[in-house]
Design a protein around this motif. Structure first.
Motif, PDB file in Angstrom:
ATOM      1  N   HIS A  11      44.891  20.615 -26.186  1.00  0.00           N
ATOM      2  CA  HIS A  11      43.629  20.002 -25.811  1.00  0.00           C
ATOM      3  C   HIS A  11      42.713  19.862 -27.028  1.00  0.00           C
ATOM      4  O   HIS A  11      42.119  18.796 -27.254  1.00  0.00           O
ATOM      5  N   ILE A  12      42.626  20.919 -27.821  1.00  0.00           N
ATOM      6  CA  ILE A  12      41.782  20.877 -29.018  1.00  0.00           C
ATOM      7  C   ILE A  12      42.303  19.849 -30.015  1.00  0.00           C
ATOM      8  O   ILE A  12      41.527  19.076 -30.595  1.00  0.00           O
ATOM      9  N   MET A  13      43.630  19.811 -30.212  1.00  0.00           N
ATOM     10  CA  MET A  13      44.195  18.846 -31.160  1.00  0.00           C
ATOM     11  C   MET A  13      43.963  17.407 -30.686  1.00  0.00           C
ATOM     12  O   MET A  13      43.753  16.502 -31.494  1.00  0.00           O
ATOM     13  N   GLY A  14      43.986  17.195 -29.387  1.00  0.00           N
ATOM     14  CA  GLY A  14      43.698  15.863 -28.854  1.00  0.00           C
ATOM     15  C   GLY A  14      42.278  15.439 -29.164  1.00  0.00           C
ATOM     16  O   GLY A  14      42.023  14.293 -29.567  1.00  0.00           O
ATOM     17  N   TRP A  15      41.319  16.362 -28.994  1.00  0.00           N
ATOM     18  CA  TRP A  15      39.924  16.034 -29.289  1.00  0.00           C
ATOM     19  C   TRP A  15      39.702  15.860 -30.785  1.00  0.00           C
ATOM     20  O   TRP A  15      38.902  15.013 -31.203  1.00  0.00           O
ATOM     21  N   VAL A  16      40.398  16.626 -31.605  1.00  0.00           N
ATOM     22  CA  VAL A  16      40.296  16.436 -33.057  1.00  0.00           C
ATOM     23  C   VAL A  16      40.771  15.037 -33.426  1.00  0.00           C
ATOM     24  O   VAL A  16      40.150  14.342 -34.241  1.00  0.00           O
ATOM     25  N   LEU A  17      41.855  14.593 -32.818  1.00  0.00           N
ATOM     26  CA  LEU A  17      42.350  13.237 -33.073  1.00  0.00           C
ATOM     27  C   LEU A  17      41.325  12.190 -32.658  1.00  0.00           C
ATOM     28  O   LEU A  17      41.095  11.215 -33.378  1.00  0.00           O
ATOM     29  N   VAL A  18      40.668  12.381 -31.530  1.00  0.00           N
ATOM     30  CA  VAL A  18      39.649  11.436 -31.061  1.00  0.00           C
ATOM     31  C   VAL A  18      38.486  11.378 -32.047  1.00  0.00           C
ATOM     32  O   VAL A  18      38.005  10.292 -32.398  1.00  0.00           O
ATOM     33  N   VAL A  19      38.029  12.534 -32.522  1.00  0.00           N
ATOM     34  CA  VAL A  19      36.898  12.572 -33.452  1.00  0.00           C
ATOM     35  C   VAL A  19      37.263  11.920 -34.784  1.00  0.00           C
ATOM     36  O   VAL A  19      36.485  11.135 -35.334  1.00  0.00           O
ATOM     37  N   MET A  77      35.542   8.618 -36.446  1.00  0.00           N
ATOM     38  CA  MET A  77      34.966   8.587 -37.796  1.00  0.00           C
ATOM     39  C   MET A  77      35.554   7.449 -38.614  1.00  0.00           C
ATOM     40  O   MET A  77      34.824   6.748 -39.342  1.00  0.00           O
ATOM     41  N   LEU A  78      36.850   7.240 -38.514  1.00  0.00           N
ATOM     42  CA  LEU A  78      37.483   6.154 -39.266  1.00  0.00           C
ATOM     43  C   LEU A  78      36.969   4.790 -38.818  1.00  0.00           C
ATOM     44  O   LEU A  78      36.710   3.909 -39.635  1.00  0.00           O
ATOM     45  N   VAL A  79      36.809   4.620 -37.515  1.00  0.00           N
ATOM     46  CA  VAL A  79      36.329   3.336 -36.978  1.00  0.00           C
ATOM     47  C   VAL A  79      34.903   3.066 -37.455  1.00  0.00           C
ATOM     48  O   VAL A  79      34.582   1.950 -37.875  1.00  0.00           O
ATOM     49  N   THR A  80      34.033   4.077 -37.401  1.00  0.00           N
ATOM     50  CA  THR A  80      32.652   3.858 -37.803  1.00  0.00           C
ATOM     51  C   THR A  80      32.541   3.667 -39.327  1.00  0.00           C
ATOM     52  O   THR A  80      31.739   2.851 -39.788  1.00  0.00           O
ATOM     53  N   GLN A  81      33.325   4.397 -40.101  1.00  0.00           N
ATOM     54  CA  GLN A  81      33.282   4.229 -41.555  1.00  0.00           C
ATOM     55  C   GLN A  81      33.797   2.862 -41.992  1.00  0.00           C
ATOM     56  O   GLN A  81      33.330   2.306 -42.982  1.00  0.00           O
ATOM     57  N   ALA A  82      34.758   2.330 -41.242  1.00  0.00           N
ATOM     58  CA  ALA A  82      35.311   1.021 -41.581  1.00  0.00           C
ATOM     59  C   ALA A  82      34.409  -0.105 -41.093  1.00  0.00           C
ATOM     60  O   ALA A  82      34.633  -1.268 -41.418  1.00  0.00           O
ATOM     61  N   GLY A  83      33.377   0.221 -40.326  1.00  0.00           N
ATOM     62  CA  GLY A  83      32.444  -0.796 -39.841  1.00  0.00           C
ATOM     63  C   GLY A  83      33.014  -1.619 -38.696  1.00  0.00           C
ATOM     64  O   GLY A  83      32.574  -2.746 -38.465  1.00  0.00           O
ATOM     65  N   LEU A  84      33.968  -1.077 -37.984  1.00  0.00           N
ATOM     66  CA  LEU A  84      34.587  -1.825 -36.878  1.00  0.00           C
ATOM     67  C   LEU A  84      33.795  -1.681 -35.578  1.00  0.00           C
ATOM     68  O   LEU A  84      34.096  -2.346 -34.610  1.00  0.00           O
TER      69      LEU A  84
END
Length: 63
Positions: free
Chosen positions: A43-51, A55-62
């Motif tokens: 469960h924790i690893m799933g949420w880490v993947l989501v976060v 972060m990647l989506v927001t940093q890429a400006g998507l």
């Protein structure tokens, strides 16, 4: 005409586990997480993947 002992033998069936053959059980694994890992870790690893993905989506400006 009656059947004789010279007819073709039937194939042996695999032993069953709760109505499912062992061969079917052996093929059922698809490479997912092992059952010995605690659910909280998955469960924790799933949420880490989501976060990290967020972060990647927001940093890429998507978004």
């Amino acid at each position: 005409m009656t059947p004789t002992a010279a007819t073709a033998p039937t194939a042996p069936t695999a032993p069953s586990v709760d109505g499912v053959t062992n061969a079917a059980v052996a093929r059922a694994r698809t490479g997912g997480p092992d059952d010995d890992v605690p659910k909280i870790v998955e469960h924790i690893m799933g949420w880490v993947l989501v976060v990290v993905l967020a972060m990647l989506v927001t940093q890429a400006g998507l978004l």
